[in-house]
Motif scaffolding. Structure first.
Motif, mmCIF file in Angstrom:
data_model
loop_
_atom_site.group_PDB
_atom_site.id
_atom_site.type_symbol
_atom_site.label_atom_id
_atom_site.label_comp_id
_atom_site.label_asym_id
_atom_site.label_seq_id
_atom_site.Cartn_x
_atom_site.Cartn_y
_atom_site.Cartn_z
ATOM 1 N N ASP A 2 -89.686 116.563 73.229
ATOM 2 C CA ASP A 2 -88.736 117.352 72.432
ATOM 3 C C ASP A 2 -87.608 116.461 71.803
ATOM 4 N N ASN A 5 -90.262 115.176 66.382
ATOM 5 C CA ASN A 5 -91.041 116.497 65.886
ATOM 6 C C ASN A 5 -92.331 115.974 65.573
ATOM 7 N N PHE A 17 -91.409 121.392 66.584
ATOM 8 C CA PHE A 17 -90.087 122.278 66.656
ATOM 9 C C PHE A 17 -90.460 123.683 66.031
ATOM 10 N N ASP A 18 -91.463 123.838 65.093
ATOM 11 C CA ASP A 18 -91.546 125.227 64.841
ATOM 12 C C ASP A 18 -92.122 126.113 65.944
ATOM 13 N N GLN A 20 -91.291 125.699 68.827
ATOM 14 C CA GLN A 20 -90.172 125.672 69.971
ATOM 15 C C GLN A 20 -89.140 126.987 69.218
ATOM 16 N N ASP A 21 -89.063 126.797 67.853
ATOM 17 C CA ASP A 21 -88.171 127.917 67.188
ATOM 18 C C ASP A 21 -88.776 129.246 67.473
ATOM 19 N N ALA A 22 -90.142 129.312 67.196
ATOM 20 C CA ALA A 22 -90.595 130.713 67.335
ATOM 21 C C ALA A 22 -90.672 131.190 68.755
ATOM 22 N N GLN A 24 -88.114 130.466 70.944
ATOM 23 C CA GLN A 24 -86.860 130.897 71.013
ATOM 24 C C GLN A 24 -86.419 132.242 70.372
ATOM 25 N N GLN A 25 -87.278 132.819 69.546
ATOM 26 C CA GLN A 25 -87.098 134.077 68.901
ATOM 27 C C GLN A 25 -87.497 135.332 69.928
ATOM 28 N N THR A 43 -95.973 131.705 63.165
ATOM 29 C CA THR A 43 -96.113 130.373 62.591
ATOM 30 C C THR A 43 -97.635 130.180 61.692
#
Length: 66
Positions: A2, A5, A17-18, A20-22, A24-25, A43
């Motif tokens: 982490d 990227n 990171f995409d 990871q962001d998904a 976290q949603q 994604t």
């Protein structure tokens, strides 16, 4: 991993990171496969050639284990 990227899905240009962001949603995941489906919806990863499927699962497992 982490600390930087990198692209996991070349077809859809999805990065670590995409993913990871998904993740976290979403508030809660039942398991890695369910998480994969949610990440894929957000994604579009692994909807091209599918060659990144295992890499995506590995990234999800790593992120969820933190």
């Amino acid at each position: 991993m982490d600390n930087y990227n990198y692209t996991i899905c070349n077809c859809k240009k999805v990065t670590y990171f995409d993913v990871q962001d998904a993740l976290q949603q979403k508030a809660h995941f039942r398991d890695v496969e369910a998480a994969f489906e949610d990440v894929q919806k957000l994604t579009q990863c692994s909807t091209g050639c599918g060659g990144c499927h295992d890499k995506i699962l590995d990234a999800i497992s790593e992120i969820m284990s933190k």
